[in-house]
Design a protein around this motif. Structure first.
Motif, PDB file in Angstrom:
ATOM      1  N   PHE A  57       0.803  -1.229   0.000  1.00 39.05           N
ATOM      2  CA  PHE A  57       0.000   0.000   0.000  1.00 39.05           C
ATOM      3  C   PHE A  57       0.831   1.273   0.000  1.00 39.05           C
ATOM      4  O   PHE A  57       0.550   2.200  -0.782  1.00 39.05           O
ATOM      5  N   GLY A  60       2.531   2.818  -3.371  1.00 40.72           N
ATOM      6  CA  GLY A  60       1.504   3.263  -4.303  1.00 40.72           C
ATOM      7  C   GLY A  60       0.782   4.504  -3.832  1.00 40.72           C
ATOM      8  O   GLY A  60       0.480   5.402  -4.627  1.00 40.72           O
ATOM      9  N   TYR A  61       0.513   4.602  -2.524  1.00 40.72           N
ATOM     10  CA  TYR A  61      -0.184   5.790  -2.009  1.00 40.72           C
ATOM     11  C   TYR A  61       0.684   7.034  -2.173  1.00 40.72           C
ATOM     12  O   TYR A  61       0.190   8.104  -2.576  1.00 40.72           O
ATOM     13  N   ILE A  64       0.650   7.998  -5.889  1.00 36.43           N
ATOM     14  CA  ILE A  64      -0.630   8.613  -6.258  1.00 36.43           C
ATOM     15  C   ILE A  64      -0.733  10.025  -5.680  1.00 36.43           C
ATOM     16  O   ILE A  64      -1.233  10.947  -6.339  1.00 36.43           O
ATOM     17  N   ARG A 112      -8.222   6.589  -4.758  1.00 41.17           N
ATOM     18  CA  ARG A 112      -6.845   6.634  -4.268  1.00 41.17           C
ATOM     19  C   ARG A 112      -6.452   5.317  -3.612  1.00 41.17           C
ATOM     20  O   ARG A 112      -5.348   4.811  -3.826  1.00 41.17           O
ATOM     21  N   SER A 116      -3.693   2.867  -5.069  1.00 41.84           N
ATOM     22  CA  SER A 116      -2.513   2.666  -4.213  1.00 41.84           C
ATOM     23  C   SER A 116      -2.127   1.194  -4.155  1.00 41.84           C
ATOM     24  O   SER A 116      -0.942   0.844  -4.262  1.00 41.84           O
ATOM     25  N   SER A 120       1.306  -0.161  -5.983  1.00 36.95           N
ATOM     26  CA  SER A 120       2.293  -0.822  -5.112  1.00 36.95           C
ATOM     27  C   SER A 120       2.651  -2.201  -5.651  1.00 36.95           C
ATOM     28  O   SER A 120       3.826  -2.589  -5.676  1.00 36.95           O
ATOM     29  N   THR A 151       9.537   5.647  -1.713  1.00 37.19           N
ATOM     30  CA  THR A 151       8.371   6.187  -1.002  1.00 37.19           C
ATOM     31  C   THR A 151       8.646   7.582  -0.463  1.00 37.19           C
ATOM     32  O   THR A 151       7.798   8.486  -0.582  1.00 37.19           O
ATOM     33  N   THR A 155       6.839  11.009  -1.504  1.00 38.36           N
ATOM     34  CA  THR A 155       6.173  11.806  -0.469  1.00 38.36           C
ATOM     35  C   THR A 155       6.635  13.254  -0.515  1.00 38.36           C
ATOM     36  O   THR A 155       5.830  14.188  -0.366  1.00 38.36           O
TER      37      THR A 155
END
Length: 370
Positions: A57, A60-61, A64, A112, A116, A120, A151, A155
């Protein structure tokens, strides 16, 4: 409270200004790496749920969030003004539908979450594929560092893109709205039937969470066993179970790799005893089912035995240990047998033999005089 405030102010301003969902992603990355790499914590079942969320997860989050920093448009905002409606009436239905979709820049929360998981599952194998062609290979530390780096970079990009948007256009997770709706639904039901259903819902959630916790924290014991084996290094530097040295000169040594696998469901201290044996293979006749003595079976008789060496090592559960060993036989002759005996968490007999343990590996060598 004052001390916590002071520590919070020590953090860089971009970190303190992170949106709540992106800050949670950063915290989850840090906690997952600690649970997977810290010496004491990595042996606990805590890393299982964190690892699943980290792989399935989190990347991918973050990706996105970097691609879609804006919030989803509401149906009212995409409908347009009455004048727009009159203009759209002049066009075909297809053109109006296309313009309506083009006006929607963001995606909602459900989209989303679904994207995600999908991204991922796509990104992590690609990272593993790239690592496969590097000197680090597909191992725990390279995978954790690579996925964490991807990640955190995604971010940072997501946080930067959100800051460039007006506040009303930024995507935000509606925590307060969810809390208020849940509190009103649970604590202020309209009827007694709703109150009873709320109680059943809470009890079901607690039971499900307790079942998952029990399954993760107290996993069923699997099969317990250990293994010992020999490896050599080929011309490319790879470890292979082939091309073992069989010709020795007394007083000279050759290098081997002794491998040990631990599947004892716990950290285990192993003792390895190395023996050299002068053996004789004797063919014994045995009676077959008709009573005739025409069947033969080979029996290995140890004529002389010496202990060459012994060493100890500690290996965690489901881990392997490799140790370089310089083999230097002292007994000369053909068909000398070198035996490695593995004793897990047990007292080693004063004169160990192959009958004292179920884990052993041997090598047949010929040792000539200098």
């Amino acid at each position: 409270m004052v001390a916590f405030r002071s520590l919070w102010l020590l953090l860089p301003r971009p970190v303190r200004k992170l949106p709540a969902d992106l800050a949670a992603i950063v915290v989850l990355v840090v906690v997952t790496n600690v649970s997977a790499l810290a010496p004491m914590i990595r042996e606990t079942p805590l890393r299982v749920p964190l690892g699943l969320a980290f792989v399935l997860f989190v990347p991918g989050y973050a990706f996105i969030a970097a691609l879609f920093p804006e919030a989803a448009d509401s149906p009212a905002s995409t409908a347009g003004s009455p004048a727009d409606s009159d203009m759209m009436a002049d066009d075909s239905d297809t053109d109006g539908w296309y313009d309506s979709l083009a006006a929607q820049d963001g995606i909602d929360g459900l989209e989303r979450v679904a994207l995600s998981f999908g991204l991922s599952i796509a990104v992590v194998p690609l990272i593993g594929l790239v690592l496969n062609f590097t000197p680090w290979g597909i191992r725990l530390v390279p995978i954790a560092v690579s996925v964490s780096g991807f990640t955190l970079i995604a971010t940072a990009v997501a946080a930067s893109r959100r800051r460039e948007l007006p506040v009303e256009d930024r995507f935000q997770v509606p925590y307060r709205t969810w809390y208020a709706a849940g509190r009103a639904e649970l604590l202020e039901p309209d009827t007694r039937a709703d109150a009873a259903l709320n109680v059943l819902l809470v009890a079901s959630v607690i039971l499900a969470a307790g079942s998952v916790w029990y399954a993760v924290m107290i996993p069923p014991d699997g099969e317990q066993f250990s293994a010992i084996y020999l490896l050599t290094e080929d011309d490319d530097g790879e470890l292979v179970a082939d091309d073992y040295p069989t010709e020795f000169v007394q007083g000279e040594s050759q290098e081997l790799i002794v491998g040990i696998d631990n599947h004892e469901q716990q950290t285990t201290e192993y003792t390895v005893v190395v023996l050299e044996q002068e053996v004789e293979v004797v063919a014994n006749e045995t009676a077959n089912s008709d009573g005739d003595s025409n069947a033969t079976a080979n029996e290995t008789i140890v004529r002389e035995q010496r202990e060459l060496d012994r060493f100890s090592t500690t290996i965690a559960h489901n881990e392997s240990g490799l140790q370089t060993y310089d083999l230097e036989p002292t007994m000369t002759g053909e068909n000398q047998r070198i035996v490695w005996l593995l004793f897990p968490d047990s007292d080693v007999p004063s004169e160990p033999s192959m009958e004292d343990t179920e884990y052993s590996v041997h090598l047949w060598v010929t040792v000539s005089e200098p």
